[in-house]
Design an enzyme around this catalytic site. Sequence first.
Site, PDB file in Angstrom:
ATOM      1  N   ASP A 204      30.881  73.571   3.640  1.00 57.88           N
ATOM      2  CA  ASP A 204      31.718  72.410   3.945  1.00 57.88           C
ATOM      3  C   ASP A 204      32.693  72.774   5.051  1.00 57.88           C
ATOM      4  OD1 ASP A 204      33.138  70.100   4.015  1.00 57.88           O
ATOM      5  OD2 ASP A 204      34.033  70.294   2.010  1.00 57.88           O
TER       6      ASP A 204
ATOM      7  N   LYS B 296      38.017  71.234   8.728  1.00 56.15           N
ATOM      8  CA  LYS B 296      39.005  71.921   7.889  1.00 56.15           C
ATOM      9  C   LYS B 296      39.787  72.959   8.685  1.00 56.15           C
ATOM     10  CE  LYS B 296      36.654  71.857   3.414  1.00 56.15           C
ATOM     11  NZ  LYS B 296      37.645  71.070   2.701  1.00 56.15           N
TER      12      LYS B 296
ATOM     13  N   ARG C 176      31.869  63.278  -2.632  1.00 53.78           N
ATOM     14  CA  ARG C 176      31.773  62.018  -3.377  1.00 53.78           C
ATOM     15  C   ARG C 176      30.707  61.108  -2.775  1.00 53.78           C
ATOM     16  NH1 ARG C 176      37.995  60.690  -2.253  1.00 53.78           N
ATOM     17  NH2 ARG C 176      37.994  62.968  -2.349  1.00 53.78           N
TER      18      ARG C 176
HETATM   19  N1  BES Z   1      34.972  70.843  -0.973  1.00 54.07           N
HETATM   20  C1  BES Z   1      36.213  70.194  -0.800  1.00 54.07           C
HETATM   21  C2  BES Z   1      37.128  70.333  -1.999  1.00 54.07           C
HETATM   22  C3  BES Z   1      37.691  71.682  -2.293  1.00 54.07           C
HETATM   23  C4  BES Z   1      38.642  72.257  -1.471  1.00 54.07           C
HETATM   24  C5  BES Z   1      37.342  72.307  -3.456  1.00 54.07           C
HETATM   25  C6  BES Z   1      39.176  73.465  -1.793  1.00 54.07           C
HETATM   26  C7  BES Z   1      37.881  73.509  -3.775  1.00 54.07           C
HETATM   27  C8  BES Z   1      38.794  74.102  -2.938  1.00 54.07           C
HETATM   28  C9  BES Z   1      36.021  68.699  -0.580  1.00 54.07           C
HETATM   29  O1  BES Z   1      34.855  68.326   0.050  1.00 54.07           O
HETATM   30  C10 BES Z   1      37.171  68.245   0.269  1.00 54.07           C
HETATM   31  O2  BES Z   1      37.286  68.721   1.341  1.00 54.07           O
HETATM   32  N2  BES Z   1      37.998  67.352  -0.273  1.00 54.07           N
HETATM   33  C11 BES Z   1      39.145  66.894   0.405  1.00 54.07           C
HETATM   34  C12 BES Z   1      39.248  65.400   0.201  1.00 54.07           C
HETATM   35  C13 BES Z   1      40.230  64.707   1.107  1.00 54.07           C
HETATM   36  C14 BES Z   1      39.747  64.747   2.536  1.00 54.07           C
HETATM   37  C15 BES Z   1      40.400  63.276   0.637  1.00 54.07           C
HETATM   38  C16 BES Z   1      40.357  67.603  -0.189  1.00 54.07           C
HETATM   39  O3  BES Z   1      40.367  67.888  -1.385  1.00 54.07           O
HETATM   40  O4  BES Z   1      41.281  67.879   0.566  1.00 54.07           O
HETATM   41 ZN    ZN Z   2      33.235  69.631  -0.192  1.00 54.91          ZN
HETATM   42 ZN    ZN Z   3      35.018  68.379   2.163  1.00 54.76          ZN
END
Ligand code: BES
Ligand code: ZN
Ligand code: ZN
Length: 464
Positions: free
Chosen positions: A235, A242, A316
Amino acid sequence: MTDFASLLVPDRGQKARAIHLVDKGSFVSWLKKRPAEDRALLEAHRFDGKTPYAFAILPRGSEFEVVATVKNAEDLSPWCLAALAEKLPEGLYKLADGGPGIASLGWLLGQHRFDAYRSKPKDERGPRVLVTGEAAKIEEMLRLAEATALVRDLVDTPAADLGPAELEKAAADLANRSGAQLRVTTGGELAEGYPLIAAVGAAATLERAPRLIELEWGKPEDPRIAIVGKGVCFDSGGLDLKQPSGMRIMKKDMGGAAHALALAGLVINARLPLRLHLLVAAVENAVSGAAYRPGDVVKSRKGLFVEVDNTDAEGRLILADALAKAGEDNPDLIVDFATLTGAARTALGPDLPATFVNRDDLAAELESAAREVDDPLWRLPLWEPYDEDLKSSIADMSNTSGNAMAGAIYAALFLRRFVPEQIPWAHLDTWAWRDPGKPGRPKGGDALGLRAVFAMLERRYSSP
Ligand code: BES
Ligand code: ZN
Ligand code: ZN
């Protein structure tokens, strides 16, 4: 894979070193009954029975016995033997009183190593073997250790070596071993049937094609359950890229898929009377000219139009199509695992999968199974009033709320829109990771909530 079966063996009267487990309450009375040499040695080492997971060697001629502290010698935790298994010399051991029960899990996993990327193994010692009188439990403990090790190894494998194709291979291995049917949807068929999975995987279509991996096992007349996993093999965040620190461990973003595969393996090996439907949505959330973008609108499998507010909320999206598919067969129960939000970690820390359940009785079953097998999780609410925040100005809905609060709840509410209301559903937003490590649980990939869900399924579906 570690040969766990050589580490936990039935008691046939083999000569084995005794391990005495003591706790704060039992230490003094235990000590009174020891030979004077033991007492002198333990006093010299200031071994007071209070420091958790301390141990001492008690010489017996050219051999020795072991004394070790645990929190509660009457009610062993899964991890109370892990430090011993890590530190003792090779050889055969046996608990002086009673059987190890669930504690054999830590004994086994304390000896699991992920050495695929080392030129020589980190630990050159031979096996520490635990002899146990609980012959009937051995098989069960080996299976739980194997399932946990599978999750760890899949998660620890670098993304370069574990993409959607390798997740497919892991599912194919399980199908081949068990006679289950495997179905993989890719290419044009994916774009047609699972548009959200295709959109998230679009940037890597040529190099690491997205896919929906499905496995079916069991008798059609048995109750049908669906297990769904988020398999984002890396990801990067997509174009809403990120930060480096957040991206660093994102090889683990297929942790939900690893849990789902391992749970399917447990169900199959235990031959639970179920019709199992495993669905793994496998993609890489990459960046390229073909990447989906913030502001794009995708018509989901269910027919709802989703506006992409942030391409980093990709889990999601792929789960939405997989959950919709799972619901079409009207199963008795749907469980999904996903490393879905950073917010779940902020709320509950690393140990507790945030658990969302659309039925109170199912939540209660899950919570009591989790307590019983010492694999904790914590329920958070599907808070109805927040649901309206998932709005879009041009489409049916957005993939985020656009605000910085309650991120795990919004993600769960998003998923709920794709699960038929009449189907009991549990969603585990898990970390699949551990840092720092603990005895039996090194830093890196880990299974969290896996044994709890399996125990719940066993209680719900085992034939009487
Ligand atoms: N894979 C991540 C979530 C994640 C981040 C899990 C760090 C464990 C540790 C997910 O796809 C993500 O990036 N979610 C975002 C959502 C936001 C953009 C609404 C998040 O949690 O910041
Ligand atoms: Zn993710
Ligand atoms: Zn993500």
